[in-house]
Design a protein around this motif. Structure first.
Motif, short mmCIF file in Angstrom:
data_model
loop_
_atom_site.label_atom_id
_atom_site.label_comp_id
_atom_site.label_asym_id
_atom_site.label_seq_id
_atom_site.Cartn_x
_atom_site.Cartn_y
_atom_site.Cartn_z
N LEU A 73 -9.76 6.98 8.27
CA LEU A 73 -9.17 7.69 9.16
C LEU A 73 -9.22 6.79 10.20
N ASP A 74 -8.38 7.28 11.44
CA ASP A 74 -8.48 6.54 12.70
C ASP A 74 -9.55 6.50 13.56
N ILE A 100 -10.43 23.72 17.08
CA ILE A 100 -9.98 22.89 16.17
C ILE A 100 -9.45 22.73 15.14
N GLY A 101 -9.50 23.93 14.26
CA GLY A 101 -9.15 24.18 13.22
C GLY A 101 -7.66 23.75 13.19
N ALA A 102 -7.26 23.99 14.42
CA ALA A 102 -5.45 24.63 14.56
C ALA A 102 -4.63 23.38 14.27
N TYR A 103 -5.99 22.61 13.91
CA TYR A 103 -5.16 20.40 14.15
C TYR A 103 -5.59 20.19 12.49
N PRO A 104 -4.50 20.13 12.26
CA PRO A 104 -4.69 19.75 10.36
C PRO A 104 -5.66 18.33 10.33
N SER A 105 -5.08 17.12 11.81
CA SER A 105 -5.03 15.91 10.66
C SER A 105 -7.22 15.81 11.52
N VAL A 106 -7.79 17.35 11.26
CA VAL A 106 -9.45 16.37 12.21
C VAL A 106 -9.69 17.55 10.81
N SER A 107 -11.04 17.17 10.14
CA SER A 107 -11.61 17.27 8.98
C SER A 107 -13.32 17.49 9.61
N LEU A 132 -8.51 14.51 20.11
CA LEU A 132 -8.04 12.68 18.74
C LEU A 132 -6.43 14.24 18.00
N GLY A 133 -7.45 15.99 17.95
CA GLY A 133 -7.30 16.29 16.96
C GLY A 133 -5.43 16.59 17.40
N ARG A 134 -5.61 16.37 19.28
CA ARG A 134 -4.30 17.18 19.59
C ARG A 134 -3.29 15.61 19.89
N ALA A 135 -3.95 14.38 19.52
CA ALA A 135 -2.99 13.52 19.81
C ALA A 135 -2.64 12.41 18.73
N ARG A 136 -3.16 13.64 17.42
CA ARG A 136 -2.12 13.26 16.00
C ARG A 136 -3.01 12.30 15.71
N LYS A 137 -4.24 12.44 15.72
CA LYS A 137 -5.45 11.35 15.18
C LYS A 137 -5.80 11.34 13.83
N ARG A 138 -6.18 10.97 12.72
CA ARG A 138 -6.35 11.59 11.56
C ARG A 138 -9.06 11.34 12.20
N VAL A 139 -9.13 12.10 11.81
CA VAL A 139 -10.67 11.80 12.66
C VAL A 139 -11.70 12.74 11.16
N ALA A 194 -13.33 12.32 27.53
CA ALA A 194 -13.34 10.84 27.15
C ALA A 194 -13.27 10.22 26.67
N ALA A 195 -13.79 9.66 26.24
CA ALA A 195 -14.11 8.72 24.85
C ALA A 195 -12.85 8.93 24.27
N ALA A 196 -13.23 10.01 23.97
CA ALA A 196 -11.39 10.42 22.35
C ALA A 196 -9.98 9.60 23.06
N GLY A 197 -10.30 10.20 24.94
CA GLY A 197 -8.57 9.78 25.56
C GLY A 197 -8.82 7.78 24.86
#
Length: 307
Positions: free
Chosen positions: A8-9, A71-78, A26-33, A289-292
């Motif tokens: 994971l990122d 959040i389900g719209a962003y596939p890198s988040v589980s 983070l999902g919108r930033a394309r990170k694996r979460v 803020a922490a995610a950014g």
């Protein structure tokens, strides 16, 4: 057979407003979460969440459902309905073990673990908690406006709370449930504002279907009321931040800077776990803020590696 650790990122421990908000950013930033949550939030006792723009009055369960749907719209988040039991390692390579035996490796960590209540030691209080007994007037004061209330608090925090609650009702009685821990000047201040003060221990809180009827004291006093605000006794939602070496504050929260960074590189905190401002919208803002900040760290590290 040893399971292979998922890479994971960011691992987010806690799926309340702070963790969910962070996962969206983070999902919108394309990170694996992965968001780890065992679905036992502190606010599950309440019927409604208030003060959250566009979601005022939504139940905690519905809030989470709607958030996960978005959040389900962003596939890198589980989402993992699992409890993290241990975290080891260092920045860039944290090892995570869960109660179900699933291993993960993550570059960054976010503790959004919230707080949890110690057992309520006043007889009858558990029956009304979240129905007619609350802890935050910003969350629930409107529903009890102008009603006769009992405030269960003492000492310096009481002298902060009394002026605060007076914005919703001037019909409140203070029960300190033992020695009031007030100075003579503070007692005189309450008398000037015609606020009744009782220091006899509480024997029992009478209620019907979750709605308080009266507070009965050991000295025989019975105080009719329609609602209660009390000071909760809270502890951290998890010992994991302390176990990995995060500096803690005197109040039991995780010490962080304005962007959620803890004293441990690569580890962040957000929400009730790091603040005494226990409001859903504040927790969500801290998570964002922490995610950014985490995303910026990850991108900068990748930039330098590939340059």
């Amino acid at each position: 057979m040893v399971k292979k650790a998922e890479l994971l990122d960011v691992a987010i421990i806690g799926g309340g407003p702070a963790g969910l908000s962070a996962s969206l950013v983070l999902g919108r930033a394309r990170k694996r979460v992965a968001v780890f949550d065992d679905s036992r939030p502190r606010n599950a006792v309440t019927r409604e969440t208030h003060g959250f723009l566009t979601r005022d009055g939504v139940s905690p369960g519905e809030f989470r459902r709607l958030a996960k749907e978005e959040i389900g719209a962003y596939p890198s988040v589980s989402f993992a309905a699992d409890m993290v039991v241990s975290v080891t390692g260092t920045d860039g390579h944290f090892q995570i073990a869960t109660a179900e035996g699933n291993p993960y490796t993550s570059k960054k960590l976010l503790f959004a673990i919230g707080m949890k209540d110690r057992p309520l030691d006043i007889p009858g209080l558990a029956d009304i908690y979240g129905k007619s007994a609350f802890v935050c007037p910003y969350c629930d004061g409107w529903e009890l406006r102008d009603e006769p209330l009992v405030v269960i608090n003492k000492g310096a925090e009481l002298m902060h709370f009394a002026p605060l609650i007076s914005g919703w009702t001037n019909r409140f009685t203070i029960c300190t449930n033992g020695p009031d821990q007030l100075t003579n000047e503070q007692c005189e201040e309450l008398r000037r504002h015609q606020v009744p003060l009782f220091d006899s221990p509480i024997r029992h809180i009478d209620s019907s279907d979750g709605i308080v009827r009266q507070v009965n004291l050991e000295d025989g006093t019975a105080i009719p009321c329609r609602g209660i605000f009390f000071k909760p006794d809270l502890v951290a939602g998890s010992d994991l931040p302390r176990a990995i070496g995060c500096r803690m504050t005197e109040t039991g929260t995780v010490a962080v800077d304005e962007m959620g960074r803890t004293s441990v590189p690569g580890v962040y905190g957000a929400g009730d776990a790091v603040s005494r401002m226990h409001q859903a919208i504040a927790a969500a803002a801290m998570g964002a803020a922490a995610a950014g900040a985490m995303n910026n760290e990850l991108n900068t590290e990748a930039w330098r590696r590939n340059g």
